[in-house]
Design a protein around this motif. Structure first.
Motif, PDB file in Angstrom:
ATOM      1  N   VAL A   4       0.868  -1.177   0.000  1.00  0.00           N
ATOM      2  CA  VAL A   4       0.000   0.000   0.000  1.00  0.00           C
ATOM      3  C   VAL A   4       0.904   1.227   0.000  1.00  0.00           C
ATOM      4  CG1 VAL A   4      -1.769   1.272   1.262  1.00  0.00           C
ATOM      5  CG2 VAL A   4      -1.787  -1.231   1.280  1.00  0.00           C
ATOM      6  N   ASP A   5       0.689   2.127  -0.927  1.00  0.00           N
ATOM      7  CA  ASP A   5       1.469   3.357  -0.997  1.00  0.00           C
ATOM      8  C   ASP A   5       0.848   4.390  -0.059  1.00  0.00           C
ATOM      9  OD1 ASP A   5       2.945   5.580  -1.583  1.00  0.00           O
ATOM     10  OD2 ASP A   5       2.548   5.557  -3.735  1.00  0.00           O
ATOM     11  N   ARG A   6       1.532   4.716   1.018  1.00  0.00           N
ATOM     12  CA  ARG A   6       1.035   5.644   2.038  1.00  0.00           C
ATOM     13  C   ARG A   6       1.581   7.062   1.885  1.00  0.00           C
ATOM     14  NH1 ARG A   6      -3.236   3.169   4.020  1.00  0.00           N
ATOM     15  NH2 ARG A   6      -2.770   1.146   4.901  1.00  0.00           N
ATOM     16  N   GLN A   7       2.347   7.315   0.836  1.00  0.00           N
ATOM     17  CA  GLN A   7       3.023   8.603   0.699  1.00  0.00           C
ATOM     18  C   GLN A   7       2.053   9.788   0.687  1.00  0.00           C
ATOM     19  OE1 GLN A   7       6.459   8.928   0.849  1.00  0.00           O
ATOM     20  NE2 GLN A   7       5.810  11.004   1.290  1.00  0.00           N
ATOM     21  N   ALA A   8       0.924   9.670   0.016  1.00  0.00           N
ATOM     22  CA  ALA A   8      -0.035  10.783  -0.048  1.00  0.00           C
ATOM     23  C   ALA A   8      -0.523  11.151   1.350  1.00  0.00           C
ATOM     24  CB  ALA A   8      -1.204  10.427  -0.954  1.00  0.00           C
ATOM     25  N   GLY A   9      -0.759  10.161   2.192  1.00  0.00           N
ATOM     26  CA  GLY A   9      -1.182  10.433   3.566  1.00  0.00           C
ATOM     27  C   GLY A   9      -0.099  11.110   4.375  1.00  0.00           C
TER      28      GLY A   9
END
Length: 100
Positions: free
Chosen positions: A11-16
């Motif tokens: 899961v790419d959490r970078q935006a959060g």
């Protein structure tokens, strides 16, 4: 010894992370920036367990973060023996921190 109930997923959490609040960095501190407030600090020790250098994260009155350091024995002693969060100090143009 049992496989997990659900398989691994990426899961790419970078935006959060990017959406979280952040502070601007004061790359240098000018004399007219005034005193700084210690946000957090630590002391690095050498291989003989002697204090070597303090690293201090500070906040300027306008909310910017400034980093400072010190090899002053009194600064390192204070950081390792007392609560320094919230104390007032100065960071000079070379990044050297001292308590005031």
């Amino acid at each position: 010894t049992r496989p997990p109930a659900k398989p691994f997923r990426h899961v790419d959490r970078q935006a959060g992370v990017d959406a979280l609040p952040s502070r601007d960095l004061a790359e240098t501190v000018a004399p007219d920036d005034g005193p700084v407030t210690v946000e957090t600090s630590t002391v690095m020790f050498d291989r003989e367990n002697q204090p070597e250098r303090a690293i201090v994260a500070t906040l300027l009155s306008d909310g910017r973060r400034a980093w400072g350091g010190s090899t002053d024995p009194e600064v390192m002693e204070a950081i390792t023996t007392t609560e320094t969060h919230g104390r007032t100090g100065e960071v000079d143009a070379e990044g050297e921190f001292r308590f005031v």
